[in-house]
Scaffold this motif. Structure first.
Motif, PDB file in Angstrom:
ATOM      1  N   ALA A  70      -1.254   0.352  -4.833  1.00  0.00           N
ATOM      2  CA  ALA A  70      -2.291   0.720  -3.865  1.00  0.00           C
ATOM      3  C   ALA A  70      -3.682   0.840  -4.505  1.00  0.00           C
ATOM      4  O   ALA A  70      -4.642   0.270  -3.986  1.00  0.00           O
ATOM      5  N   PRO A  71      -3.819   1.559  -5.626  1.00  0.00           N
ATOM      6  CA  PRO A  71      -5.173   1.656  -6.184  1.00  0.00           C
ATOM      7  C   PRO A  71      -5.698   0.312  -6.676  1.00  0.00           C
ATOM      8  O   PRO A  71      -6.898   0.043  -6.608  1.00  0.00           O
ATOM      9  N   PRO A 131       3.767   2.013  -4.629  1.00  0.00           N
ATOM     10  CA  PRO A 131       2.451   2.336  -4.095  1.00  0.00           C
ATOM     11  C   PRO A 131       1.499   2.966  -5.116  1.00  0.00           C
ATOM     12  O   PRO A 131       0.299   2.691  -5.096  1.00  0.00           O
ATOM     13  N   THR A 132       2.026   3.816  -5.974  1.00  0.00           N
ATOM     14  CA  THR A 132       1.121   4.458  -6.941  1.00  0.00           C
ATOM     15  C   THR A 132       0.535   3.441  -7.907  1.00  0.00           C
ATOM     16  O   THR A 132      -0.538   3.636  -8.457  1.00  0.00           O
ATOM     17  N   MET A 152       0.838  -1.211   0.000  1.00  0.00           N
ATOM     18  CA  MET A 152       0.000   0.000   0.000  1.00  0.00           C
ATOM     19  C   MET A 152       0.874   1.264   0.000  1.00  0.00           C
ATOM     20  O   MET A 152       0.478   2.288  -0.532  1.00  0.00           O
ATOM     21  N   THR A 200      -6.843  -1.389  -3.320  1.00  0.00           N
ATOM     22  CA  THR A 200      -8.054  -0.857  -2.686  1.00  0.00           C
ATOM     23  C   THR A 200      -9.287  -1.162  -3.537  1.00  0.00           C
ATOM     24  O   THR A 200     -10.342  -1.484  -3.004  1.00  0.00           O
TER      25      THR A 200
END
Lengths: 342, 951
Positions: free
Chosen positions: B199-200, B195-196, B189, B203
């Motif tokens: 993470a999306p 993360p970029t 995350m 989620t």
């Protein structure tokens, strides 16, 4: 497999816990106001009553009746020459004459409120339908907020705020005992309230509501009394002490953000916004260009959403209507344009 | 939410948002600097580039260091070793040999150490194709160019390398289609890569119903979003994985059909892109236990097309056959063939897994048997749509390789490779080093050879040092089955001159700040401070950092925003991509990228690969290499022309390109020069690639039309039937190989202290020092020296040690508090926010306690990256002027909030917090660095034991 209507990991069931987080983070009112030249007791009283106006417990008229004399004494011409705001009315903007008389640096209140320029860019997503009639709203999905602070830093980079001023913090709180522990990450921009106590309290009408939902701060009229910081139930306002990053970062003051559409050039001396109260503007200057606010664009959890709350078919309207939606401190009657999904 | 069109213009994490502050740091090195006084004195004088280059090449009497011209020596391996053979056979005088080679070999008694060039060592990391492959290896002829792997997840990488036979090995999950994701010791995350990107995906997948469980001793940002947090005992990940395997085997939840395919042919008939070695037979009586080949067992004659096939017992006939001739193999085999005792891999694996019960594994892992059953059940309840994402957590222990192997074999049990929602390994890029220009070729280049300084990929017993030193134990560890990248060994090796001394060290601490990054890195300054150990130390750095401050020279490096870089693709991408970053801004006019410094040095030394005629193109024409862009623009051309060439940038785009570069770079942009680096007709395509930051495969056909209609979206690959990411239910870019429960490579290596062979199977292992002393017991009863196990992790707010100079980032997290469970805190009368002393035995440090239920009792932990003494955290004097350390930002009366509530946004100084690697244990035998995993190569960084008390 979990259902979307169940409580999600990392999001507490009760909004009140999140409200308490806001209070934990808020500055102490007396301490904050003791740093200013203005009357601390008056500020606390006005701020408390401004919140009562938001809650509908006191009329705006009664409010100014109660404080007219004290405000006159404390603020003199600056108070007398500006109209007294009322956040009760549906149309909070003032008449053109009064606005002209005040020669707002960001245009008259009337024009700001009613004639915000439409976005220029046709292909950017946010405003491809933009007609200048939006009521901008933000919906933050706490299930998807990963608490990374990317929005916090994106905001610093976009708005070039000085040390100690951070429009957009992410609060973090832990619940439960090992190993049944959850954490909640709550990003907290300015709520851009429909009934903002910060507007009600402002003795010089430097902060006011625009028709597009954004609460404006006119730095040229703000006298830095900081009563609004105390009135804000969300702790979302900050004072610009004139600090800077120059020791560590070369050319740090060369660029400032054209907040509320006003390009103020370099950050210099004690020129505004130094000495003013500052807060998140929903990146109005980006909205005008047809771009999302910096925090929304960069959100790596895909948690933030921006759109027109007056358009019932917009994604944000649908989200704000969902059973998961709530607002911070709903009991304050402020009716924020920032909604959260639990 | 796969139905959601993203309207965003692109995501940048907080480190990227703050990158501008790293570039504009007022503490940047602005001119070449030469030390005044002893190393580490903190005093410098600026010198011209010409002077710096001349001194490094010719040596300098003032500082008393030698120059590269004297230090360098090279002779080709074939020539040297042919003469050495002649010496052995008596055809050549030993004195003649010595005379011939004494100026070019490190040691004529031990020619296998290689040429003197090997004593010139590069430590870098990025720009590997350019600096390592081209300049260091072929230009200089030195084998020693080292990156960060030893301090990174090296053992995880090697655990996957030894578990998968294909060239592509590292594993990621296909998040969009995963029904169950087990995240293991990584924090995608806010960390991982990156993360970029991740993470999306995560989620949105969770929103769509994916279950994610997270194995981690502490509640990471990813674990916060998990359905179930599994707080494993640090270093006991192998026990947890084998416990899951035990449950899976006991309940017959493995994919038997998949496992019984012995070869590609049988797998293909089942529609499986991969197959395993489960049915293959192992020659159990042979040393190192290799797998049998068909010819070994007399099944086919030597030279037969299936002679090298593995052997499986055919379920139909019960006879051993070459694997490619068997449709269904027998899993459990023990028999004698042609006089040779053989057992199937599956039998060996099963026996290994069965060495303990689930309850016993649970005890070792500190995870309840019920929990193990739950996640094993879940992992095997979704067919191929279950996957694992693992990285540093299990890997960075001395048992990290075996832990990583145990996790990898769980994936073998369900055969989820290349399936939608399973493991993905695309590694699909575009050609960078060849095509239009042969960037990897150096006319008349050298071929590096000899024993690498870091002793990777070499068996100690095969070297001349084995005899010299009397066999086992070797003086320092060898890493026979890992590449020579055990960075943590570099300085101790130099000090011990083992296997040989280091004469010159060139280091780019921007990506390899070893004093901070190596466990026990606090021991490095003493070694670096002594010019007799390493006579010449040159750092190319953006700031005066913890490592570069001990250099003779610090040369100003551009930050990543000011220079070229090519980042290759990564297995977490379903589609092909190749990233090229280019100078976007020029902040320090005198900064020069390290490769340009080397070009100048190599020119002075008349080394190949630089200057006129350095780079051949596809037609054999030669092109000059004088500047970085001479390389990178050609690389962009190679990328542009791979497969279907990209379209030309039109005149408007080229004008915008020019304008933006003139704005960002000012005088540093010489467009004519850039354009001359490639052919005229290539330039518009190069601009197309550069404007897009590289090349990215279209997720669907006619993407441009769909983009015009829909805008940005990260899920194109899923939304349309003509997705370029998938081929039906499988990934288009596949692993498509054998996967190994049993590695026959691993046992070819021996532990260089004991001489014991490494284990071909995953296993439960203790965390041990080089000499076998137990640091942390997993299976046994050894008591730890202190009660609390100290773990650490990457801060979500910092990128390595490169970003501490950003006040924006330090504001979001001003220091690294010590996480401690309320149970452990209460015992010590410690409350949240208390100042504490952390006693690590050899040293104590001070910190602030963060009392949290988000860490396992008995474990404490903190983020690395703090406790700095460089990069503006300490005063430095340049040309007689002293610059004091950075203080806290802001001067308002301000009380720092307690951990968990520090949101008010003021930064502490750059020296805040404590350095996690400076409380790591030192290896009991070596005493100058931390512990190492001898199989996988990683530096152990989660195995310190501490006590904590209130100050």
């Amino acid at each position: 497999m979990s259902s979307r209507d169940d409580p999600q990991p990392g999001v507490p069931d009760v909004g009140r816990e999140i409200d308490a987080m806001v209070d934990d983070e808020a500055a102490d009112a007396r301490e904050e106001l003791s740093k200013t030249d203005h009357d601390t007791d008056l500020g606390i009283a006005m701020a408390e009553d401004a919140k009562r106006v938001s809650r509908g417990e006191l009329s705006a008229e009664a409010y100014w009746e109660r404080y007219d004399e004290a405000a006159d004494r404390e603020f003199g011409d600056a108070y007398r020459e500006t109209p007294n705001p009322s956040i009760e009315s549906d149309d909070q903007t003032i008449d053109a004459g009064a606005a002209d008389a005040m020669s707002c640096s960001v245009g008259s209140m009337d024009s700001v409120a009613c004639d915000l320029p439409a976005g220029e860019s046709g292909d950017a997503a946010v405003d491809s339908e933009s007609d200048g009639d939006e009521r901008w709203g933000m919906v933050i999905d706490l299930e998807k907020c990963v608490g990374c602070d990317s929005c916090t830093v994106a905001c610093k980079a976009e708005n070039r705020t000085p040390p100690g001023v951070s429009y957009n913090v992410v609060m973090e709180e832990e619940h439960g005992d090992f190993p049944d522990v959850t954490r909640t990450n709550v990003p907290r921009p300015c709520m851009q309230c429909e009934n903002p106590p910060c507007v009600q309290v402002c003795p010089v009408s430097a902060t006011y509501k625009m028709d597009n939902g954004v609460v404006n701060v006119d730095y040229d009229r703000c006298i830095g009394c900081r009563y609004c910081m105390i009135a804000c139930p969300y702790g979302a306002r900050y004072f610009d002490f004139g600090e800077n990053y120059d020791d560590e970062v070369a050319e740090a003051g060369e660029v400032t953000s054209p907040e509320y559409g006003v390009d103020r050039g370099k950050r210099e001396g004690d020129e505004s916004p130094v000495g003013n109260v500052r807060k998140c503007s929903f990146c109005t200057h980006r909205l005008e260009r047809g771009e999302e606010p910096a925090c929304v664009e960069t959100c790596i959890g895909d948690a933030r959403n921006m759109g027109d709350l007056d358009d019932p078919d917009s994604e944000v309207s649908e989200m704000a209507d969902s059973p998961r939606a709530f607002q911070l401190k709903e009991h304050e009657g402020t009716d924020p344009n920032v909604h959260y999904l639990r | 939410d796969a139905d959601r069109w993203s309207l965003s213009g692109g995501r940048i994490c907080l480190k990227g948002q703050a990158g501008i502050q790293t570039a504009f740091d007022t503490y940047r090195v602005r001119k070449p600097m030469k030390r005044v006084g002893p190393r580490g004195s903190g005093e410098w004088k600026t010198v011209s580039w010409e002077q710096a280059i001349a001194d490094i090449v010719e040596g300098d009497d003032d500082l008393g260091h030698p120059g590269l011209r004297d230090l360098w020596g090279y002779a080709p391996e074939e020539e040297v070793m042919a003469d050495w053979e002649a010496v052995q056979s008596g055809d050549l005088d030993r004195s003649t040999f010595d005379e011939r080679y004494e100026d070019v070999l490190i040691d004529t008694d031990h020619p296998d150490l290689g040429p003197k060039a090997n004593q010139i060592v590069d430590v870098g990391g990025f720009r590997r194709n350019f600096v390592r492959a081209r300049l260091w290896h072929q230009g200089l002829g030195s084998i020693n160019s080292v990156h960060h792997a030893g301090t990174c997840g090296f053992s995880s990488v090697m655990g996957n390398v030894r578990s998968h036979a294909a060239k592509k090995k590292r594993q990621y999950p296909d998040i969009e289609h995963c029904e169950y994701l087990l995240v293991w010791g990584t924090n995608p995350m806010v960390a991982n890569k990156g993360p970029t990107w991740l993470a999306p995906k995560l989620t949105n997948a969770i929103e769509d119903g994916m279950r994610m469980d997270v194995v981690d001793p502490r509640l990471s940002k990813t674990a916060e979003k998990a359905d179930t947090w599994v707080p494993v005992e640090p270093g006991a990940d192998g026990a947890l994985a084998l416990g899951m395997a035990r449950w899976i085997l006991d309940h017959d939840r493995h994919d038997t059909e998949y496992l019984r395919n012995p070869a590609q042919s049988a797998a293909a008939a089942d529609g499986e892109p991969t197959w395993s070695d489960a049915t293959h037979l192992v020659l159990v009586d042979e040393d190192a236990g290799p797998k049998a080949r068909a010819a070994d067992l007399g099944l086919v004659p030597d030279g037969h097309e299936h002679a090298d096939d593995f052997v499986a017992v055919d379920a139909e006939t019960g006879e051993p056959r070459p694997a490619s001739e068997v449709e269904t193999g027998v899993l459990d085999v023990s028999l004698t063939v042609d006089g040779a005792a053989v057992e199937s891999v599956w039998r060996r694996y099963r026996e290994r897994v069965s060495e303990h019960t689930v309850d016993e594994y649970a005890e070792m892992a500190g995870v309840s048997a019920d929990r193990i059953a739950e996640i094993a059940d879940e992992f095997t309840s979704h067919g191929k749509r279950a996957a694992i994402m693992a990285y540093r957590g299990p890997a960075k222990h001395t048992n990290g390789f075996y832990n990583s192997r145990a996790i990898a074999t769980l994936q073998h049990l369900v055969g989820n490779y290349d399936w939608k929602g399973g493991q993905i390994t695309p590694y699909a890029g575009y050609s960078t080093m060849s095509g239009r220009y042969e960037l990897g070729q150096v006319p008349d280049g050298h071929s590096p050879w000899g024993i690498p300084l870091l002793r990777g990929g070499v068996n100690y017993e095969d070297t001349s040092l084995f005899e010299r030193d009397g066999g086992y134990p070797a003086k320092r560890p060898w890493f026979p089955v890992a590449p020579p990248q055990a960075t943590q060994e570099l300085y101790g090796s130099a000090a011990d001159e083992y296997p040989y001394g280091v004469e010159a060290l060139f280091i780019r601490p921007y990506s390899n700040n070893h004093v901070m990054a190596v466990a026990g890195g606090d021991q490095i300054p003493e070694i670096l401070s002594d010019p007799d150990t390493i006579p010449l130390v040159v750092a190319s750095d953006t700031v005066i950092g913890e490592t570069s401050k001990y250099a003779d020279y610090v040369l100003p490096e551009p930050t990543y925003l000011e220079r070229w870089e090519n980042f290759g693709t990564y297995p977490n991408k379903r589609l092909a991509d190749e990233k090229i970053s280019q100078p976007a801004v020029s902040v320090v006019p005198d900064a020069r990228p390290f490769e340009e410094v080397l070009i100048d040095l190599w020119k002075e030394l008349d080394l190949p690969g630089v200057g006129e005629g350095a780079i051949p193109d596809a037609e054999g024409n030669l092109w000059p290499l004088d500047r970085s862009e001479d390389f990178y623009l050609k690389l962009a051309a190679n990328v542009a022309y791979d497969r279907e060439p990209v379209s030309d940038a039109d005149a408007d785009e080229r004008a915008a390109f020019r304008e933006s570069h003139e704005t960002g770079l000012g005088e540093a942009f010489d467009r004519d020069r850039w354009q001359r680096a490639v052919r005229d007709e290539e330039w518009p395509k190069v601009v197309t690639v550069l404007d897009r930051g590289g090349r990215f495969e279209e997720p669907v056909d006619e993407y441009a039309d769909r983009f015009a209609e829909h805008g940005h979206e990260y899920d194109y690959a899923d939304r349309f039937d003509d997705s370029n990411a998938y081929d039906g239910e499988q990934l288009r870019y596949k692993l498509g190989s054998r996967v190994d429960f049993y590695s026959e490579v691993v046992p070819t290596g021996k532990h260089s202290y004991t001489g014991e062979r490494f284990d071909p199977l995953p296993r439960v292992d203790d965390v041990e020092h080089y000499n076998g002393d137990v640091q942390a017991s997993v299976g046994g009863d050894d008591e730890a020296e202190r009660p609390l196990r100290l773990v650490n992790w990457k801060p979500r707010t910092q990128g390595m040690h490169r970003t501490q100079n950003s006040p924006w980032l330090r504001e979001t997290r001003p220091e690294n508090p010590l996480w401690i469970n309320p149970r452990d805190a209460e015992e010590r009368d410690v409350e949240n926010g208390d100042e504490v002393v952390i006693d690590a035995g050899r040293t104590t440090v001070e910190g602030v306690a963060m009392v949290t239920g988000g860490i396992r009792p008995g474990v404490v932990g903190a983020m690395w990256g703090w406790g700095r003494t460089g990069d503006g955290a300490s005063a430095q004097t340049v040309d007689g002027e002293t610059r004091e350390a950075v203080g806290e930002d802001g001067h308002t009366p301000y009380q720092f909030d307690e951990p968990m509530t520090d949101e008010a946004g003021l930064a502490k100084g750059r020296d805040a917090g404590f350095a996690i690697n400076h409380v790591q244990p030192l290896d009991a035998e070596l005493g100058d660095t931390g512990l190492s995993d001898l199989v996988g190569g990683s530096n152990a960084q989660y195995d310190a034991f501490v006590d904590v008390e209130r100050r």
